[in-house]
Design a protein around this motif. Structure first.
Motif, short mmCIF file in Angstrom:
data_model
loop_
_atom_site.label_atom_id
_atom_site.label_comp_id
_atom_site.label_asym_id
_atom_site.label_seq_id
_atom_site.Cartn_x
_atom_site.Cartn_y
_atom_site.Cartn_z
N ALA A 159 0.82 -1.22 0.00
CA ALA A 159 0.00 0.00 0.00
C ALA A 159 0.85 1.26 0.00
O ALA A 159 0.50 2.26 -0.65
CB ALA A 159 -0.93 -0.02 1.20
N ALA A 160 1.97 1.22 0.73
CA ALA A 160 2.83 2.41 0.81
C ALA A 160 3.41 2.75 -0.56
O ALA A 160 3.50 3.94 -0.92
CB ALA A 160 3.95 2.15 1.81
N TYR A 161 3.80 1.73 -1.35
CA TYR A 161 4.35 1.96 -2.68
C TYR A 161 3.23 2.34 -3.66
O TYR A 161 3.39 3.21 -4.51
CB TYR A 161 5.08 0.72 -3.20
N ARG A 162 2.11 1.64 -3.52
CA ARG A 162 1.00 1.87 -4.44
C ARG A 162 0.53 3.32 -4.38
O ARG A 162 0.28 3.96 -5.41
CB ARG A 162 -0.16 0.95 -4.06
N GLU A 163 0.44 3.84 -3.18
CA GLU A 163 -0.08 5.19 -3.00
C GLU A 163 0.78 6.22 -3.74
O GLU A 163 0.26 7.08 -4.47
CB GLU A 163 -0.13 5.50 -1.49
N VAL A 164 2.09 6.09 -3.58
CA VAL A 164 2.96 7.09 -4.22
C VAL A 164 3.05 6.88 -5.74
O VAL A 164 3.15 7.85 -6.50
CB VAL A 164 4.38 7.10 -3.59
N VAL A 165 2.98 5.63 -6.17
CA VAL A 165 3.00 5.36 -7.62
C VAL A 165 1.76 5.95 -8.28
O VAL A 165 1.83 6.57 -9.36
CB VAL A 165 3.11 3.83 -7.89
N ILE A 166 0.61 5.78 -7.63
CA ILE A 166 -0.63 6.34 -8.20
C ILE A 166 -0.54 7.87 -8.24
O ILE A 166 -0.88 8.49 -9.25
CB ILE A 166 -1.85 5.88 -7.37
N LEU A 167 -0.08 8.44 -7.14
CA LEU A 167 0.01 9.91 -7.10
C LEU A 167 0.97 10.45 -8.16
O LEU A 167 0.70 11.49 -8.77
CB LEU A 167 0.45 10.38 -5.70
N ASP A 221 2.39 8.57 -11.06
CA ASP A 221 2.25 8.12 -12.45
C ASP A 221 0.82 8.18 -12.97
O ASP A 221 0.62 8.19 -14.19
CB ASP A 221 2.77 6.68 -12.57
N ILE A 222 -0.16 8.20 -12.10
CA ILE A 222 -1.55 8.29 -12.58
C ILE A 222 -2.09 9.70 -12.35
O ILE A 222 -2.63 10.32 -13.27
CB ILE A 222 -2.44 7.23 -11.87
N GLN A 223 -1.90 10.25 -11.16
CA GLN A 223 -2.39 11.59 -10.86
C GLN A 223 -1.42 12.66 -11.35
O GLN A 223 -1.77 13.84 -11.42
CB GLN A 223 -2.64 11.75 -9.36
N GLU A 224 -0.21 12.26 -11.61
CA GLU A 224 0.82 13.13 -12.16
C GLU A 224 1.13 14.34 -11.27
O GLU A 224 1.26 15.47 -11.73
CB GLU A 224 0.45 13.57 -13.58
N LEU A 225 1.21 14.05 -9.99
CA LEU A 225 1.62 15.10 -9.05
C LEU A 225 3.15 15.16 -8.99
O LEU A 225 3.83 14.18 -9.33
CB LEU A 225 1.06 14.82 -7.65
#
Lengths: 195, 216
Positions: A144-152, A154-158
């Motif tokens: 979950a810790a890695y998933r959260e930052v990857v989504i932010l 690579d998907i949300q592009e923050l």
């Protein structure tokens, strides 16, 4: 406040207007701006649309109720992503507890067993819709810790800075977690990239 | 794009190409309905100190205190055999007395054996029916027999209750102060004797009345 139309105002100006004048219109504009990004973020994190819709609704309710706890020194986007992330994490743990149950009574050494996931079958993974599902499943398999930052990222592009602020960790830690998350994803999706 | 991002280019591209998930069309209306219907969440202190929670808790605490109070009053302390006095045996009525016999009795082995075999019967002299003024006289709160025979003196300790002393009657005395009157129990024989005495008294009274009537 200035005479700019509400739609032209920044997020921070809108939340300040909502704080000072209790302007519901400003709040509604903020909801309109963030409902889709937050839904996308939370859905990619949870993999469940119903739970995702509830989490985003709850995030907006918290913004409404605790508007005064927002401080102008931070960006509104980081504040709202922090709230959504915390709620999503709580919901994720609740879903996990519900899905994984102990059958230790039947084991010899009180082991916990995960229910096998038979949804993914490579022989039927043909079209793009299924490929997307495979990627989503792979996302849910990384920690979950890695998933959260990857989504932010690579998907949300923050930006890294925004992610560091949301997660309240250093930029170096953010980069490290993102790379580890990507590496785990690469291992999980190696069958797709062979083709 | 930095080196790390180039390394994972395929993954990053796949993630960016994922379909964007949008909120429901009625998201705002649902949200406003929820905001309007749900009440403001209570603070922690309000939750803890709400009367609904306080009343059962207070009742529980009160019940526990009452139970502790009652149990504490009813609790019996464990008996310490070294600090408590030994229990008095109710079957030994002359507890604390030493019975001494004159030398004449001591010299008679048969009578001595009788005394040893029947210790309870030797307690009879203390009882009202047996201790008659004809046989004993009271001297300075001590009992001794007129005939200089049987004397009773307080025992020094419990083990000497039935010891037979060979001292002379003049030196043997009964101390009234140490007599334990609560321990006296009438035996069947003493009751019979009391009954006989009562009958005798009644007879005397009757004869006295008859004599008065005759004289009248």
């Amino acid at each position: 406040m200035n005479d700019k139309p509400l739609n032209d105002k920044t997020d921070e100006e809108l939340i300040q207007e909502f704080q000072s004048d209790n302007n519901i219109k400003a709040f509604e504009i903020l909801v309109a701006r963030y409902k889709n990004p937050l839904t996308n973020y939370v859905f990619r994190f949870l993999g469940n649309y119903e739970a995702c819709a509830d989490v985003v609704q709850e995030t907006m309710i918290k913004v409404y109720r605790y508007k005064d706890s927002y401080s102008a020194i931070a960006k509104f986007s980081t504040w709202v992503y922090t709230i959504a992330g915390n709620l999503a994490r709580t919901e994720y743990q609740r879903i996990r507890r519900r899905n994984i149950f102990s059958i230790s009574d039947y084991g010899e050494e009180h082991e916990n067993f995960d229910i096998p996931d038979n949804r993914y079958r490579p022989d039927v993974a043909t079209d793009s819709g299924i490929k997307e599902k495979i990627i989503q499943d792979a996302l849910l398999k990384i920690s979950a810790a890695y998933r959260e930052v990857v989504i932010l990222r690579d998907i949300q592009e923050l930006s890294y800075e925004e992610i560091a602020e949301i997660k309240k960790i250093s930029i170096g830690t953010v980069k490290s977690r993102i790379n580890r998350g990507r590496l785990q994803l690469q291992k999980l999706l190696k069958d797709i990239y062979k083709e | 794009m930095n080196d790390d991002e180039l390394k994972y280019k395929d993954i990053i591209d796949s993630l960016r190409q994922l379909k964007k998930i949008n909120a429901l069309t009625n998201f705002e209306s649902n949200l406003m309905r929820k905001i309007n219907t749900t009440q403001k969440q209570k603070s922690l202190w309000e939750i803890i100190f709400s009367p609904v929670r306080l009343i059962p808790s207070a009742a529980l605490v009160a019940t526990a205190m009452i139970l502790i109070f009652v149990m504490k009053n009813n609790s019996t302390k464990p008996e310490d055999p070294f600090s408590t006095e030994p229990r008095m045996r109710e079957d030994l009525p002359v507890n604390g007395l030493r019975i001494t016999f004159p030398e004449e009795l001591v010299d008679m082995p048969d009578k001595k054996e009788e005394v040893d075999k029947k210790p309870l019967t030797e307690t009879k002299p203390l009882q009202e029916s047996d201790v008659s003024l004809n046989e004993f006289e009271m001297v300075d709160s001590q009992f001794s027999s007129k005939e200089g025979g049987l004397t009773i003196t307080p025992a020094v300790d419990e083990t000497d209750v039935f010891s037979v002393s060979t001292e002379k009657a003049e030196s043997s005395i009964i101390s009234k102060s140490n007599l334990n009157f609560r321990q006296i129990e009438s035996t069947d024989s003493s009751r019979e004797e009391v009954m006989k005495l009562k009958e005798n008294v009644n007879k005397i009274l009757k004869t006295g009345k008859k004599a008065i009537r005759k004289s009248d």
